[in-house]
Design a protein around this motif. Structure first.
Motif, mmCIF file in Angstrom:
data_model
loop_
_atom_site.group_PDB
_atom_site.id
_atom_site.type_symbol
_atom_site.label_atom_id
_atom_site.label_comp_id
_atom_site.label_asym_id
_atom_site.label_seq_id
_atom_site.Cartn_x
_atom_site.Cartn_y
_atom_site.Cartn_z
ATOM 1 N N SER A 56 -7.782 2.518 -0.447
ATOM 2 C CA SER A 56 -9.177 2.543 0.005
ATOM 3 C C SER A 56 -9.304 2.003 1.417
ATOM 4 O O SER A 56 -9.930 2.628 2.287
ATOM 5 C CB SER A 56 -10.046 1.724 -0.959
ATOM 6 O OG SER A 56 -11.379 1.679 -0.515
ATOM 7 N N ASP A 57 -8.702 0.841 1.671
ATOM 8 C CA ASP A 57 -8.785 0.243 3.007
ATOM 9 C C ASP A 57 -8.007 1.070 4.030
ATOM 10 O O ASP A 57 -8.471 1.281 5.154
ATOM 11 C CB ASP A 57 -8.231 -1.189 2.979
ATOM 12 C CG ASP A 57 -9.096 -2.131 2.157
ATOM 13 O OD1 ASP A 57 -10.259 -1.773 1.900
ATOM 14 O OD2 ASP A 57 -8.621 -3.208 1.767
ATOM 15 N N LEU B 258 -7.043 4.370 4.037
ATOM 16 C CA LEU B 258 -7.567 5.705 4.340
ATOM 17 C C LEU B 258 -8.917 5.650 5.037
ATOM 18 O O LEU B 258 -9.346 6.649 5.624
ATOM 19 C CB LEU B 258 -7.690 6.520 3.051
ATOM 20 C CG LEU B 258 -6.358 6.877 2.376
ATOM 21 C CD1 LEU B 258 -6.597 7.501 1.019
ATOM 22 C CD2 LEU B 258 -5.545 7.810 3.259
ATOM 23 N N ARG B 259 -9.582 4.498 4.972
ATOM 24 C CA ARG B 259 -10.867 4.335 5.667
ATOM 25 C C ARG B 259 -10.740 3.473 6.921
ATOM 26 O O ARG B 259 -11.746 3.133 7.535
ATOM 27 C CB ARG B 259 -11.890 3.694 4.725
ATOM 28 C CG ARG B 259 -12.298 4.576 3.558
ATOM 29 C CD ARG B 259 -13.342 3.869 2.697
ATOM 30 N NE ARG B 259 -13.857 4.706 1.646
ATOM 31 C CZ ARG B 259 -13.335 4.811 0.427
ATOM 32 N NH1 ARG B 259 -12.255 4.100 0.128
ATOM 33 N NH2 ARG B 259 -13.859 5.603 -0.478
ATOM 34 N N ASP B 260 -9.521 3.118 7.300
ATOM 35 C CA ASP B 260 -9.306 2.248 8.456
ATOM 36 C C ASP B 260 -9.834 2.917 9.721
ATOM 37 O O ASP B 260 -9.739 4.142 9.893
ATOM 38 C CB ASP B 260 -7.811 1.932 8.620
ATOM 39 C CG ASP B 260 -7.579 0.686 9.456
ATOM 40 O OD1 ASP B 260 -7.274 -0.365 8.870
ATOM 41 O OD2 ASP B 260 -7.735 0.747 10.686
ATOM 42 N N GLN B 261 -10.397 2.089 10.611
ATOM 43 C CA GLN B 261 -10.950 2.629 11.860
ATOM 44 C C GLN B 261 -9.865 3.083 12.826
ATOM 45 O O GLN B 261 -10.115 3.893 13.711
ATOM 46 C CB GLN B 261 -11.828 1.563 12.537
ATOM 47 C CG GLN B 261 -13.071 1.199 11.735
ATOM 48 C CD GLN B 261 -13.914 0.144 12.412
ATOM 49 O OE1 GLN B 261 -13.465 -0.519 13.336
ATOM 50 N NE2 GLN B 261 -15.147 -0.014 11.972
ATOM 51 N N LYS C 289 -4.359 4.679 9.710
ATOM 52 C CA LYS C 289 -4.735 5.741 8.780
ATOM 53 C C LYS C 289 -3.599 6.750 8.613
ATOM 54 O O LYS C 289 -3.281 7.173 7.498
ATOM 55 C CB LYS C 289 -5.991 6.432 9.304
ATOM 56 C CG LYS C 289 -6.742 7.234 8.266
ATOM 57 C CD LYS C 289 -7.971 7.904 8.859
ATOM 58 C CE LYS C 289 -8.937 6.904 9.427
ATOM 59 N NZ LYS C 289 -10.133 7.552 9.999
ATOM 60 N N LYS D 175 -15.572 3.532 -7.252
ATOM 61 C CA LYS D 175 -14.747 3.299 -6.073
ATOM 62 C C LYS D 175 -13.342 3.835 -6.282
ATOM 63 O O LYS D 175 -12.738 4.416 -5.379
ATOM 64 C CB LYS D 175 -14.702 1.797 -5.756
ATOM 65 C CG LYS D 175 -14.015 1.475 -4.440
ATOM 66 C CD LYS D 175 -14.044 -0.003 -4.140
ATOM 67 C CE LYS D 175 -13.332 -0.306 -2.825
ATOM 68 N NZ LYS D 175 -13.295 -1.757 -2.533
ATOM 69 N N GLU E 16 -13.456 7.621 -5.776
ATOM 70 C CA GLU E 16 -13.529 7.996 -4.361
ATOM 71 C C GLU E 16 -12.181 7.820 -3.675
ATOM 72 O O GLU E 16 -11.769 8.649 -2.855
ATOM 73 C CB GLU E 16 -14.604 7.163 -3.667
ATOM 74 C CG GLU E 16 -16.019 7.480 -4.129
ATOM 75 C CD GLU E 16 -17.040 6.511 -3.551
ATOM 76 O OE1 GLU E 16 -16.618 5.512 -2.926
ATOM 77 O OE2 GLU E 16 -18.243 6.750 -3.736
ATOM 78 N N THR E 17 -11.491 6.737 -4.013
ATOM 79 C CA THR E 17 -10.172 6.500 -3.423
ATOM 80 C C THR E 17 -9.177 7.560 -3.874
ATOM 81 O O THR E 17 -8.378 8.057 -3.069
ATOM 82 C CB THR E 17 -9.666 5.099 -3.811
ATOM 83 O OG1 THR E 17 -10.603 4.117 -3.376
ATOM 84 C CG2 THR E 17 -8.314 4.813 -3.182
ATOM 85 N N LEU F 6 -9.843 10.766 -1.954
ATOM 86 C CA LEU F 6 -9.311 10.667 -0.587
ATOM 87 C C LEU F 6 -7.800 10.824 -0.574
ATOM 88 O O LEU F 6 -7.231 11.492 0.296
ATOM 89 C CB LEU F 6 -9.695 9.302 0.016
ATOM 90 C CG LEU F 6 -11.093 9.153 0.594
ATOM 91 C CD1 LEU F 6 -11.313 7.714 1.063
ATOM 92 C CD2 LEU F 6 -11.320 10.105 1.746
ATOM 93 N N TYR G 174 -15.625 -7.100 6.666
ATOM 94 C CA TYR G 174 -16.698 -6.156 6.982
ATOM 95 C C TYR G 174 -17.724 -6.779 7.929
ATOM 96 O O TYR G 174 -18.273 -6.094 8.798
ATOM 97 C CB TYR G 174 -17.369 -5.680 5.699
ATOM 98 C CG TYR G 174 -16.435 -4.931 4.779
ATOM 99 C CD1 TYR G 174 -15.915 -3.693 5.145
ATOM 100 C CD2 TYR G 174 -16.043 -5.470 3.562
ATOM 101 C CE1 TYR G 174 -15.042 -3.009 4.308
ATOM 102 C CE2 TYR G 174 -15.171 -4.793 2.727
ATOM 103 C CZ TYR G 174 -14.678 -3.561 3.105
ATOM 104 O OH TYR G 174 -13.814 -2.884 2.276
#
Length: 926
Positions: free
Chosen positions: A247-248, A250-253, A258, A291, A294-295, A298, A757
């Motif tokens: 989760s973290d 694949l959503r990393d900025q 990523k 969650k 969703e993960t 992804l 966050y």
């Protein structure tokens, strides 16, 4: 003889530095020299030549070639004792190590760096099965542990690598491992943390430390942490850890992080399951929470992008004839895989392959109905209920891939959606999925809302069963008789149980078994009567409706209403929605279930966003949860989000919230006050306006309440307040320099370090605020001194004492550099320099003079008016006189700033001369 040895060794070193290809021949010649001389002489000359590259800190091919040659040559003397199978330490090698241990304390950090670098090179060159003496090992470890504490981060990073081969993963008390774990968590240098991740052994203890580094502030450290985890079996991680990592990641900025997760981590996990996609999904257990789902989606999307379609179709558990998963084989993992493959093929335009794995719409609707029938026929455990709800969600997501041009299929789908909404298995997620797509099934707003309202009405007001519908209903007299019989049976049951107990005590087990059967019979009869009595009695008003407001019914109804209002086609509060608001939501505001109350608040705020007058009516209601639910922070978060949404939609003035002095447009203040007169001994009042509205002490109750949440103990409450206030500032609903100051401090508060966050939110806000918001530069300018004063006045035991004020200065001044804002040509540094000097000359200055003086180096002052330049130089001279009385060491910083100003003036003068010459040449050409 000695001179000749020196010349020979130097010549060989000179040859070795040119290219690696000659190292073997040069090494042979070096060994020949070694064989002709004694150890001490040879080692002395060799080390004297080695000292030259060790003094050069910069990376250069010549230096690298020399050190590689020296390391390989020294290691070449190692030998293995055939009897003991233990590597014997050569005396020459011992001298090299002894020299390095003495040199690691050199004054020059470049030498310390090279010593650690060469030591690592030596240990690496010794081979995979190398051994060293315990005494030497302890000596090296002690020396390198000293270097791990070096003030130079480059030296620490290299010492970490030098210790790599000296760690013992099997020893729980290994000094190297303990140092690695400590510096991985605490070292301020990202290079040190990264090197630890690259060389630390993989154990259960180190794994926990690495998991925390996946949320490191530095992109490269996070990438190194994920690379470390690629070498760990997925089975070593818990389901929660797997889900959080993906989760973290694949959503990393950061794209670097990523891509590492997509290309390396996920595929390493897939290899653990021999390429079985469904087995990998099972390891993530996506059906237990939203969650996790969703993960998992992804993760699958990332895998499908680079997988062959043939491989995907082979793993799909779909029957070739029906193009459906058989109901007896259906589960969460294969349904999710089916859905993701269908979506992938639709995106890729693989129409033929798609038709082979999914049936026509009407047949698919029939399949879902059969699943609903199967669900209804079972008594489900809570976990089974969650699984079936998850599968229904995935199936309705698949429905979105169909073409709705088939009218018959669309009618079947509409009927299926309505029936599912009224089915007892329906959940809030199923409602959201269905109602979201209802726009496509019934595009007309009036018809759609009417249909959904009918569903809500049917759920809340089912007709009471009439006598013809339920033949087993009881009259009042029959009910009394049944109650009497039930009471007699209960008495009989107690007698039987007592008699059974006595028979067991007397060891008459056959009689006890007979009594047990009688007890079971009487119990069943009592249960049957209880069920009969549960049926409502016949009354005269048999057609009267019963309004249900139990938690499940209200959840489904409110979710239907919320989801329907969030459709893009809903622009205002429709009469149907207003009727539902008045007769369903408002009437049940006192519901005993807090979850329902929270959902009602969400429903009301969406209605308010569609109707301004309604927003004015209910705005104050969103402040009630703070007092009505003092311990329920979930309600607080919902209320805060509602308040911020309304303020962003309508603004503070819409709700008659007064604009205090601190919130008046900054442009208006800037027009009144663009010059700052410096403080002098004879002038007790500075022209800097100090009568600003204080958000903590001002009269505006609203601001006091909202900003108070910035210091709340709960992380989620604190984050919600921060996110909301930053949005208000960014959208210019609030203009408050003091609020900016609080947010800057919150950003750097040590208490915020664990809230990833929150820190990311503030970092993103300030970077975008400075660039895009028109008044940002002036607001940040006015926040400069209040921020520093807040830090100064912090209590001794406050975590704010750990914040570096100079770092805060650097942040604010970097955000206010000319050119940061895209459309602003104003240079606020021209004003800030006078503000800083004015504060320095103020005898009542609260801020540490060192901080103010050293902050001058971050300024980029460009004064165009000559009188202002003269005023600034005069102010600097006055400041120097004042600073000399405080700390003479600070004078050099002011002198450096003056020199920087002079260089700027000279450069501008030269530019003016060049422009003049160019104009003159142009005139001559004409």
């Amino acid at each position: 003889m000695h001179q000749q040895l020196r010349n020979n060794i130097r010549d060989l070193f000179n040859k070795a530095q040119t290219s690696k290809t000659c190292h073997k021949s040069v090494g042979d010649k070096m060994k020949a020299c070694y064989g002709k001389t004694n150890l001490d002489d040879f080692a002395g000359e060799f080390i004297s030549c080695l000292m030259v590259p060790l003094t050069i800190g910069d990376k250069h091919p010549v230096v690298e070639n020399t050190l590689i040659f020296a390391a390989n040559f020294a290691v070449g003397f190692q030998s293995v004792d055939e009897d003991s199978n233990v590597e014997q330490m050569d005396p020459f090698m011992l001298k090299i190590f002894d020299f390095l241990m003495k040199s690691q304390t050199a004054v020059d950090p470049g030498v310390r760096y090279r010593v650690c670098y060469f030591l690592n090179m030596l240990l690496t060159a010794m081979g995979d099965n190398a051994y060293i003496d315990d005494t030497l090992c302890d000596k090296i470890i002690s020396s390198m542990l000293d270097r791990v504490l070096d003030k130079s981060s480059k030296v620490r990073a290299q010492a970490i690598l030098a210790l790599q081969r000296l760690q013992d993963p099997t020893d729980e008390d290994c000094r190297v491992t303990k140092v690695y774990m400590f510096h991985l968590a605490k070292d301020p240098s990202n290079e040190v943390r990264r090197n630890i991740l690259n060389c630390m052994a993989r154990t259960q203890r180190t794994l926990l430390c690495v998991l925390k580094r996946t949320r490191d502030i530095n992109d490269l450290v996070r990438k190194a942490a994920y690379t470390f985890l690629c070498k760990i079996s997925v089975k070593s991680l818990s389901i929660k850890q797997r889900e959080e990592l993906l989760s973290d990641g694949l959503r990393d900025q950061s794209d670097i992080v990523k891509n590492c997760v997509k290309r390396d981590l996920i595929y390493s996990w897939l290899r653990n399951y021999n390429g079985d996609f469904i087995a990998l999904l099972r390891a993530l257990d996506p059906g237990m929470n939203i969650k996790g789902m969703e993960t998992a989606v992804l993760t699958l999307k990332s895998l499908l992008e680079t997988s062959e379609i043939k491989v995907l179709l082979e793993q799909l558990p779909v029957d070739v004839q029906t193009r459906l998963i058989p109901l007896d084989k259906i589960n969460c993992e294969n349904v999710l895989f089916w859905r993701c493959v269908v979506e992938h093929l639709k995106r890729e335009g693989c129409t033929e392959d798609l038709e082979d794995i999914i049936p026509e719409l009407s047949q698919f609707c029939t399949f879902i109905r059969e699943l609903l029938v199967l669900i209804s026929s079972k008594q489900l455990e809570p976990w089974e209920r969650l699984m079936h709800q998850f599968m229904l969600c995935q199936l309705f997501e698949m429905v979105k891939q169909y073409d709705l041009s088939d009218e018959c299929g669309r009618d079947n789908l509409r009927s299926l959606m309505v029936d599912t909404l009224m089915h007892e298995i329906c959940s809030d997620k199923i409602v959201q999925c269905i109602v979201e797509y209802f726009d496509q099934v019934i595009p007309d707003v009036d018809r759609r809302l009417t249909a959904l309202a009918e569903v809500i009405n049917e759920l809340r007001r089912p007709l009471k069963q009439t006598q013809t519908q339920q033949v087993s209903q009881l009259t009042s007299s029959q009910a009394n008789n049944k109650n009497m019989l039930k009471a007699k049976l209960k008495v009989k049951l107690l007698d039987l149980k007592e008699e059974q107990y006595n028979e067991i005590q007397n060891k008459n087990y056959l009689k006890a078994e007979e009594l047990k059967m009688q007890i079971e019979s009487v119990t069943a009869e009592i249960q049957s009567i209880t069920e009969e009595l549960a049926i409502p009695m016949i009354t005269d008003d048999v057609g009267e409706e019963i309004e249900k407001n139990d938690s499940h019914t209200m959840t489904i109804c409110l979710e239907i209403m919320c989801s329907s209002m969030q459709s893009p086609s809903i622009k205002s509060l429709h009469p149907t929605l207003r009727s539902l608001l008045d007769h369903m939501v408002v009437e049940n505001l006192g519901h005993q279930d807090v979850t329902i109350h929270e959902l009602e608040l969400k429903t009301i705020v969406i209605c308010c966003l569609l109707d301004g007058e309604l927003a004015k009516k209910y705005f104050t209601m969103f402040f009630l949860p703070f007092t009505d639910f003092p311990d329920d922070y979930r309600m607080w978060i919902t209320a805060l989000k509602a308040i911020f949404d309304l303020l962003l939609r309508y603004g503070l003035e819409f709700f008659n919230i007064p604009q205090a002095e601190d919130e008046i447009g900054v442009n208006e203040r800037s027009k009144r006050n663009r010059t700052v007169r410096l403080y002098t001994e004879n002038d007790e009042v500075s022209s800097v306006n100090n009568e600003r509205f204080d958000v903590e002490e001002g009269g505006d109750k609203f601001i006091k309440i909202i900003t108070g949440f910035l210091d709340h103990e709960d992380q989620e409450v604190r984050f919600t307040a921060t996110e909301g206030l930053t949005k208000l500032l960014f959208c210019r609903r609030i203009n408050s320099p003091r609020l900016l100051a609080r947010l800057i401090i919150l950003w750097h508060n040590p208490m915020s370090e664990g809230n990833t966050y929150l820190t990311q939110c503030l970092c993103t806000f300030f970077n975008n605020f400075a660039v895009h918001v028109p008044d940002s530069q002036t607001m940040l300018e006015e926040a400069f001194l209040p921020t520093l004063k807040t830090l100064v006045n912090a209590p001794e035991r406050s975590p704010l004492q750990a914040i570096d004020p100079l770092r805060i200065c650097e942040i604010i001044l970097s955000l206010t550099r000319q050119g940061v804002h895209k459309r602003s040509s104003v240079n606020v540094h021209n004003d800030l320099v006078f503000t800083i000097l004015s504060e320095l000359l103020n005898p009542n200055c609260e801020i540490e003079p060192t901080v103010l003086v050293r902050s001058l180096k971050f300024l980029e002052v460009k004064l165009e008016i000559e009188s202002l330049k003269e005023n600034l130089k005069e102010a600097l001279d006055n400041t120097i006189e004042k600073v000399q009385e405080i700390d003479k060491r600070l004078v050099k910083y002011i002198e450096q700033f003056k020199a920087k100003l002079n260089v700027t003036d000279t450069r501008e003068a030269q530019d003016d001369d060049n422009v003049s010459e160019t104009n003159s040449e142009s005139s001559n050409d004409l």
